[in-house]
Structure formats: C-alpha cells, structure tokens
Write an enzyme that holds these catalytic residues in place. Structure first.
Site, short mmCIF file in Angstrom:
data_model
loop_
_atom_site.label_atom_id
_atom_site.label_comp_id
_atom_site.label_asym_id
_atom_site.label_seq_id
_atom_site.Cartn_x
_atom_site.Cartn_y
_atom_site.Cartn_z
N HIS A 59 -11.53 1.64 -2.41
CA HIS A 59 -12.58 1.61 -1.40
C HIS A 59 -12.61 0.30 -0.60
O HIS A 59 -12.27 -0.77 -1.11
CB HIS A 59 -13.97 1.84 -2.00
CG HIS A 59 -14.11 1.38 -3.41
ND1 HIS A 59 -14.69 2.16 -4.41
CD2 HIS A 59 -13.72 0.24 -4.05
CE1 HIS A 59 -14.65 1.50 -5.55
NE2 HIS A 59 -14.08 0.34 -5.37
N GLU A 101 -0.14 43.65 46.69
CA GLU A 101 -1.09 42.56 46.43
C GLU A 101 -2.50 43.01 46.75
O GLU A 101 -2.73 43.89 47.59
CB GLU A 101 -0.72 41.33 47.26
CG GLU A 101 0.63 40.73 46.92
CD GLU A 101 0.73 40.30 45.47
OE1 GLU A 101 -0.28 39.83 44.91
OE2 GLU A 101 1.82 40.46 44.88
N GLY A 122 5.77 30.07 34.33
CA GLY A 122 5.65 28.89 33.48
C GLY A 122 4.26 28.62 32.97
O GLY A 122 4.06 27.67 32.19
N ASN A 181 -4.85 28.90 35.54
CA ASN A 181 -5.01 28.34 36.88
C ASN A 181 -6.06 27.24 36.95
O ASN A 181 -6.17 26.56 37.96
CB ASN A 181 -5.37 29.43 37.88
CG ASN A 181 -4.20 30.37 38.12
OD1 ASN A 181 -3.10 29.94 38.44
ND2 ASN A 181 -4.43 31.66 37.93
#
Length: 494
Positions: A358, A145, A92, A223
């Site tokens: 203006h 990992e 996500g 992150n």
C-alpha cells in the site's frame, strides 16, 4: 464529423473505422487490396499502411464520386497487373460489416454468374437512401437516389448499402462509359461519377442481382459523432454477448466495454464498470473489477484486479492488484505477487510472492521473490536527468515510509528500518538504519502557543502526571511488584 481527424480514422471498439473495414476485407482472403484516399490523404494512407503494409494506396484525383474512386482503385491495381474476376467494393465508414456477410455475397455473385451483386437491406424509414428498383423476376433494374425518386419509388423500403461485387471487366467498361477516359469529365450537373450508375449499364453484360441482409445496422455508415457512438455501443454489445457465449461471466453488460482486439479465456469474471482495451488478455479464472481499466495488459490464471488502472503491464498467475492502484508500462507482477491499495508502479519487475501492499511508488526497480515493501515506500528513480534502477533482493524487507534513492541495491534477506533514506547498497542480511536523531524542546507548546487548544491539552496532561495516585497517598497498602520491577523504587529493570 466536425473534427481535425479524418472520419475513417475515428475509432470504435479498439479499431479505427478503416481498421474494421480492412479486417473484414482481409477476411475474404483477396488477392490484392486497395485503399482509395482523397480527403486528408496523407494521414489516411499512412494509417492504412500501418495497419496493413500490403495494401495498395490509390490516390483519387479532384473528380468526385464513388465511381471515380473505383476507377482510381482499378487503375492503381491494373498498373501492377490487370484485374480479372470479382472485385468487391466497400465503403470506408461501415465498421460493423463482417467478413461472413461479405463471403455470402461473394459466393452468391460467383454462383449465379452475376455481372454485379449489390448488398441491400430494408429499413422502416428509408428517407435519404438510394432505393433498389427491381424488375418482375427480382433482378435489379437500377438504384435511384432519394432526391431523384418518384413517389412510388420513395415507398420502397429496400435500400442500397454501397457494398458491391462486380465482374472486373464489366466494372471497367461501365466506368469508361460514365466519364471521359482521358479527362475524367462527366455529363451530369454535379460533375461526379456515381458507382450506382454502373448497375444500369451492366445489365447488358449479365445478371444484376441483390443479396439482402436482415441485420440493417451492420451496413450502417458513420456520418457524425452521434452515429459513431451508436455503432460503437452496438459493436460493444455484440462483443460482450459473444464473450458471454464463450464462457465469460459479465455481471453487468451495460457498464462493461470490451474492445474487439481483447482475448478472454473461459471462466473469467468481469465485474461492473470494467473497460478491457487494446491487446489485453485475461486468463482462466481471473477476476477483473469492479471499476477497472486494462489497456494492453496481460492477466494470469486466477489473478484479481480490483478498482485499478493497468496499462501495458503483466500480472502473473494468482497475483492480486488493488484497489486504487496504477500499473504503468513495463510492470511485471510475478505469480502470487501483491500490489495493494494506492500503489503506482512503472517499469518494475516484482517477483513471485513479493508484496507492495500500500501507498508506495515503485519505478525502474526489480524486487526479488518473497520480498516485502512496506507502506509509504518510495523508489526515487529519477534525479531530474537520469532514471536509474533499484534492486531489492529475495526475501528482503523494506520498512514503512522509507526512500530508496537509485541506483541502490538491497541485498537478499536484508532489512531496511522504517523511515530510512537509503543512498548506499545494503549487503545481504544486513540491517540499514538511516535516520536523524530525535530532538525535543520541553514545554514549547505551552510557551509558544499559550491559550491554544493544544496548549490547554498539554497543561491538563502534565497536571495529571504530576498529581500523586490517591491509593498510594491514603491507603498505605503495599503495591505488588510486576515481574522485573523493584517494589520499593518502582524503577524499571532492563
């Protein structure tokens, strides 16, 4: 993120991170789409349903891990109808991943009959990422990992992107092997279920292959706020570049920000310092900028917006706005209309060819075609309790420094004299004058401010007026009369 806002609800390019992912996922035209929520689940679920009411919200329990998230998604979908065929899993927080790349991965998955297909990329510094370990024929053996990798494995520069295509049956069976089907308990020390562990199990069921993208930033996750800004800048660079290739002139791409939800026509010109946000649309030949922000605005053909802020307003064909004006929601400026410098409008319809040149405020008003609103005019629309409307008819003229106290109507072709405060309707073609009588106090400055600069100036001017003209006193020459003036008395005639 160090924020009270859930990470996936932070936004770049006009969409939340989750919004970008849902858009890419919908680009695959999936039969069903599930969003797994856990942290700040209520806020994330509400946002997902607001973006796409058809999504299935799957609530992850207290068991952590990407594998557990996939398990919860399958369970939620299976409760409706058992899932079969290909299952694509996305993170996500990866906002730049596009449907085209996902489509290529899914096509390879189906074409090769894979049990699992993982999207990978190569980076110069793979530290911290899971490495793709392949066998001799290029198939994926496993994902290791960083903390568990050997020295040889750490040298691998091909990394896991956490984007997968699974065969549904393979995914379901592998996840059951990684956790207790009843309690969800796992055998690893962390108590988490890892989706990466599915790959090693899946090899017994079919090919496990990787599809590599040569564009690493599209699979980069967010992150922290630094990564959020980095990906936001890259998304904007790509968005601006794409519009230039479609025929839009962007004079200074570095200072131009365009949301992915904006629509631009060919031959639009965007000058430096412009932000085009939200659902803004700009039509052919229009020019925006410099130094302007448009959010949810619509700009017509050949129109111009200069150094102004436009929020939820519509600007007609060949109309002009600015500089330094603020168009608030509900403003509609007609064809060839003009909103000039230092004007604020809100919930106002300004007809074709009408002008507010203006220094004016126009709120809750309707201005007819060809009408002119002079400098410094205020439409007083709010009495502290109720907001009321003001109507100015076609070709009407409102003089400078006037106040129109709503509700009031200025008829077609009517004139309002400068400096008037109008509290009653003015009939078509009438002249409205509402002023206090001028009163002057003779000699006040000299008496009340003696010795001041103003008093000295006044005394000097009065002395000069009292001094007779030298020519009249000494020459005795006749002074010719001006037209309409008596030469003997020099008195003006009417």
């Amino acid at each position: 993120m160090r924020s009270s806002t859930p990470k996936v609800l932070h936004a770049i390019g006009g969409r939340s991170l989750l919004g970008h992912v849902l858009t890419s996922a919908r680009g695959l035209e999936p039969q069903r789409l599930a969003v797994v929520v856990r942290h700040e689940r209520e806020a994330v679920a509400a946002h997902a349903l607001a973006l796409d009411p058809a999504v299935v919200v799957a609530d992850q329990d207290e068991i952590k891990g990407t594998g557990r998230a996939a398990w919860c998604a399958l369970a939620a979908l299976d409760a409706q109808e058992p899932v079969e065929g290909a299952v694509v899993v996305l993170a996500g927080d990866v906002p730049l991943l596009d449907a085209g790349t996902l489509g290529e991965m899914l096509a390879a998955h189906a074409g090769d009959g894979n049990a699992v297909t993982v999207l990978t990329t190569r980076v110069p510094d793979p530290g911290g990422y899971g490495r793709i370990v392949r066998d001799a024929d290029g198939s994926v053996l496993r994902i290791v990992e960083d903390r568990d990798a050997s020295e040889d494995e750490r040298a691998i520069d091909e990394i896991n992107t956490s984007v997968y295509a699974f065969d549904a049956a393979v995914l379901r069976d592998a996840l059951e092997q990684l956790q207790d089907p009843t309690s969800g308990a796992t055998s690893n020390a962390q108590g988490e279920v890892y989706l990466t562990d599915v790959l090693a199990i899946a090899r017994a069921r079919g090919p496990v292959r990787a599809i590599e993208t040569d564009d690493p930033i599209i699979v980069e996750g967010v992150n922290d706020r630094v990564q959020l800004a980095t990906l936001g800048a890259e998304l904007n660079r790509r968005t601006v570049t794409a519009w230039m290739r479609e025929g839009v002139t962007v004079v200074d791409p570095a200072s131009t920000w365009i949301d992915v939800t904006v629509e631009l026509a060919r031959d639009v010109t965007v000058l430096p310092g412009v932000q085009l946000l939200g659902t803004t649309t700009v039509a052919t030949g229009a020019t925006v900028g410099p130094d302007s922000t448009l959010d949810g605005a619509s700009v017509g053909v050949g129109a111009s917006v200069v150094r102004s802020h436009v929020l939820g307003a519509t600007i007609g064909d060949r109309a002009t706005v600015g500089p330094f004006s603020y168009l608030r929601p509900g403003t509609e400026l007609g064809e060839r209309g003009k909103i000039g410098g230092f004007v604020e409008t809100k919930n106002a319809r300004i007809g074709a060819g009408a002008k507010v040149p203006h220094l004016s405020y126009v709120g809750d008003a309707e201005i007819g075609e060809g009408a002119n609103v002079g400098a410094g005019v205020i439409v007083a629309n709010y009495d502290g309790v109720t907001k009321s409307r003001t109507r100015i008819g076609e070709a009407a003229f409102v003089g400078s420094d006037s106040v129109l106290v709503a509700p009031v109507e200025i008829g077609a072709g009517a004139f309002v004299a400068a400096g008037s405060t109008v509290t009653r309707d003015v009939a078509p073609g009438d002249l409205a004058v509402e002023r206090g009588q001028l009163r002057t106090v003779s000699g006040w400055v000299v008496r009340r401010r003696p010795g001041s600069r103003s008093a000295v100036a006044a005394e000097t001017a009065l002395a000069a007026q009292a001094q007779p003209h030298a020519d009249d006193e000494t020459s005795g020459a006749d002074v010719p009369s001006a037209p309409g003036q008596d030469s003997n008395t020099k008195g003006a005639t009417a």
